[in-house]
Design an enzyme around this catalytic site. Structure first.
Site, PDB file in Angstrom:
ATOM      1  N   PHE A 149       0.858  -1.181   0.000  1.00 20.10           N
ATOM      2  CA  PHE A 149       0.000   0.000   0.000  1.00 20.10           C
ATOM      3  C   PHE A 149       0.892   1.228   0.000  1.00 20.10           C
ATOM      4  O   PHE A 149       1.593   1.501   0.973  1.00 20.10           O
ATOM      5  CB  PHE A 149      -0.942   0.048   1.196  1.00 20.10           C
ATOM      6  CG  PHE A 149      -1.831   1.264   1.162  1.00 20.10           C
ATOM      7  CD1 PHE A 149      -2.983   1.260   0.387  1.00 20.10           C
ATOM      8  CD2 PHE A 149      -1.495   2.411   1.847  1.00 20.10           C
ATOM      9  CE1 PHE A 149      -3.789   2.395   0.318  1.00 20.10           C
ATOM     10  CE2 PHE A 149      -2.290   3.546   1.785  1.00 20.10           C
ATOM     11  CZ  PHE A 149      -3.440   3.534   1.022  1.00 20.10           C
ATOM     12  N   ASP A 234       9.609   2.868   1.604  1.00 16.50           N
ATOM     13  CA  ASP A 234       8.423   3.657   1.951  1.00 16.50           C
ATOM     14  C   ASP A 234       8.204   3.526   3.452  1.00 16.50           C
ATOM     15  O   ASP A 234       7.669   2.542   3.942  1.00 16.50           O
ATOM     16  CB  ASP A 234       7.209   3.146   1.171  1.00 16.50           C
ATOM     17  CG  ASP A 234       5.935   3.937   1.469  1.00 16.50           C
ATOM     18  OD1 ASP A 234       5.911   4.668   2.481  1.00 16.50           O
ATOM     19  OD2 ASP A 234       4.959   3.807   0.704  1.00 16.50           O
ATOM     20  N   LYS A 263       3.029  11.471   6.941  1.00 16.62           N
ATOM     21  CA  LYS A 263       2.199  11.272   8.125  1.00 16.62           C
ATOM     22  C   LYS A 263       2.761  11.979   9.345  1.00 16.62           C
ATOM     23  O   LYS A 263       2.522  13.157   9.559  1.00 16.62           O
ATOM     24  CB  LYS A 263       1.938   9.790   8.359  1.00 16.62           C
ATOM     25  CG  LYS A 263       1.083   9.158   7.241  1.00 16.62           C
ATOM     26  CD  LYS A 263       0.575   7.803   7.617  1.00 16.62           C
ATOM     27  CE  LYS A 263      -0.193   7.136   6.469  1.00 16.62           C
ATOM     28  NZ  LYS A 263      -1.415   7.851   6.075  1.00 16.62           N
TER      29      LYS A 263
END
Length: 408
Positions: A149, A234, A263
Site C-alpha cells: 500500500f 516507503d 504522516k
C-alpha cells in the site's frame, strides 16, 4: 444567518447523517464524531472520551496537539505560511538539514501527502535510470511487492494487488513488476537491466502490519547494489519512531537510496511528506521538471523541523521500544482467547481475530463502545498504533478492553 451551524448545535447522529448526503462515500468510518483532542485522548461532540489507539495511521505519533508542535505552528502562523517555491523561505533550509541529519541521507524533496512522495520517487527513479544507469527511453521498470500500500493515485493503484483499490480505475500505468513480499529469490528473478528501483515498505502497514523475516531488508539492499538499481523504502507509516527506532530499516542497519516519509512528519497538524535521497540520485531533477505549490511551505517546514527536534532526543523511539514489549506481551496473552495471531514491532501491531468471535469491523465497533478507537483491515484483522506518548497504564487499559470484547 450563518452558512455553517455551530458544531455543538448538532449531535453525532445528525452530523453523520449530514456527511452521508454531502460527502463522497470513499470512507467507511466508525460512528464517532471527534470534536476535541489532547494527547492520546479524543472527545466527541457529546463529551464522551475515547483512547486513540490508531493515531491517524501514524500521523499522530506524538499525540494530538503536542505542545512543542502547536507552539511551532503558532509562531509560524504569525510570520509567513506560504510563498510557493517561486521564492525561498527562511524555514526550508533548516528542515532539509534536519532531515538529512536524522536519516543519514543528503537531499530532500518536500511534498505534502504520502502519495505525492511515492509519485515523486517514481519520477526520480525513472529519471535516474535513463540518465545514470543508461536504461533505454521509456523502458524503465520498478519492482514492488504483493500486498503493498503506497497510496491511491492512478499510478500507484496500477501496482496494487488490492482489487478494491484497483477495480474500475484502469487503464493502468505500465512499468511495474510485482513479486511476493519477503521473497528474495523472487525479487532477484524480477530484477534485470531495465530495473530502476525496488520500492517496498519495510513493514507492510495496510496489509496488517506484515513484518518480513530477519535479513530480508539486508538482502534487498545487497540485491539492489549488485544490480545497480535503487532501493526505495516507503516509511510513511513505519518511520519516525513508530517501530522503536527512528526508521524501520534501522532494525537491520540498512540505508536505502531513497526514503519516503510523511504522516508523522506533519505532527498531525499539516500534511508534510518528503523524499530524502542520496545527492547523486536527487540531482537528476532540474528546475521545471517537478514541483508543488505547497511543498516545502514555511508552515510545514516549521512543524516538520519541530518533529525532527522531538525525534533527535531519542525519547519517542525508546518509548515505542519499551511499551512495545507491553503490547506484545498483552497480545500474546490473548492468543488462543479470541486472537489467532498477531504481528508487532514497537507500538504497532496487526491483530488477527478469530472469525468466530467477530470481524475486524465488529471488534472495532465493540471497542468503540468501550471507549477505545482502533480500525480494521482485511476481514478479521485490526490495527493498533497508539501515539508514542501513551502511558503503560493507558496501554494496559486498552488491552483489557480488547480482552473484554473478545470474550463476548
Amino acid at each position: 444567518m450563518t452558512l455553517t451551524p455551530e458544531r455543538t448545535q448538532r449531535s453525532s447522529a445528525e452530523l453523520i447523517c449530514a456527511e452521508a448526503s454531502t460527502l463522497a462515500h470513499n470512507y467507511h468510518p466508525l460512528p464517532v464524531v471527534v470534536a476535541r483532542a489532547e494527547g492520546v485522548w479524543v472527545e466527541d461532540v457529546e463529551g464522551r472520551r475515547y483512547l486513540d489507539m490508531l493515531a491517524g495511521y501514524s500521523a499522530l505519533n506524538f499525540g494530538h496537539r503536542h505542545p512543542d508542535l502547536i507552539a511551532a505552528a503558532h509562531r509560524q502562523l504569525d510570520e509567513v505560511t506560504l510563498t510557493s517555491r517561486a521564492f525561498h523561505n527562511d524555514r526550508l533550509a533548516g528542515f532539509a538539514e534536519g532531515l538529512a541529519a536524522l536519516t543519514g541521507l543528503d537531499m530532500t524533496l518536500p511534498m505534502n501527502t504520502g502519495a505525492e512522495a511515492v509519485e515523486s520517487a517514481v519520477k526520480v527513479a525513472r529519471k535516474w535510470a535513463y540518465e545514470v544507469k543508461g536504461v533505454a527511453p521509456d523502458r524503465a521498470t520498478i519492482v514492488v511487492a504483493d500486498g503493498n500500500f503506497h497510496g491511491r493515485t492512478t499510478t500507484i493503484v496500477s501496482f496494487s494487488t488490492d482489487e478494491t483499490a484497483r477495480g474500475g480505475f484502469g487503464p493502468f500505468t505500465p512499468g511495474f513488476r510485482i513479486v511476493p513480499y519477503n521473497d528474495l529469490a523472487a525479487l532477484e528473478a524480477a530484477i534485470d537491466e531495465t530495473t530502476a528501483a525496488v520500492l517496498i515498505e519495510p513493514i507492510q502497514g495496510e496489509a496488517g502490519v506484515v513484518i518480513p523475516d530477519d535479513g530480508y531488508l539486508t538482502g534487498v539492499r545487497a540485491l539492489t547494489q549488485r544490480a545497480n538499481c535503487l532501493f526505495i523504502a516507503d516509511e510513511i507509516q513505519s518511520g519516525l519512531g513508530r517501530t522503536g527506532t527512528t526508521l524501520a530499516v534501522d532494525h537491520e542497519s540498512v540505508r536505502p537510496d531513497m526514503l519516503l516519509l510523511g504522516k508523522a512528519l506533519g505532527g498531525g497538524i499539516v500534511p508534510v511528506s518528503a523524499v530524502v535521497a542520496r545527492r547523486d540520485v536527487m540531482s537528476v531533477l532540474r528546475p521545471g521538471e517537478h514541483g508543488s505549490t505547497f511543498g516545502g511551505n514555511p508552515l510545514s517546514a516549521a512543524v516538520g523541523s519541530a518533529v525532527v527536534d522531538l525525534l533527535a532526543t531519542g525519547e519517542y523511539q525508546r518509548r515505542a521500544a519499551e511499551l512495545g514489549t507491553v503490547l506484545r506481551d498483552g497480545l500474546a496473552a490473548l492468543t488462543g482467547r479470541g486472537v489467532v495471531g498477531f504481528r508487532a514491532r514497537g507500538l504497532w501491531a496487526g491483530v488477527d481475530v478469530d472469525p468466530a468471535v467477530g470481524t475486524g469491523r465488529e471488534i472495532s465497533e465493540r471497542l468503540l463502545a468501550e471507549g477505545v478507537l482502533v480500525k480494521d483491515t482485511h476481514g478479521s484483522t485490526i490495527r493498533i498504533a497508539p501515539p508514542l506518548t501513551i502511558t503503560r497504564e493507558e496501554l494496559e487499559g486498552a488491552l483489557a478492553s480488547l480482552e473484554k470484547v473478545l470474550g463476548r
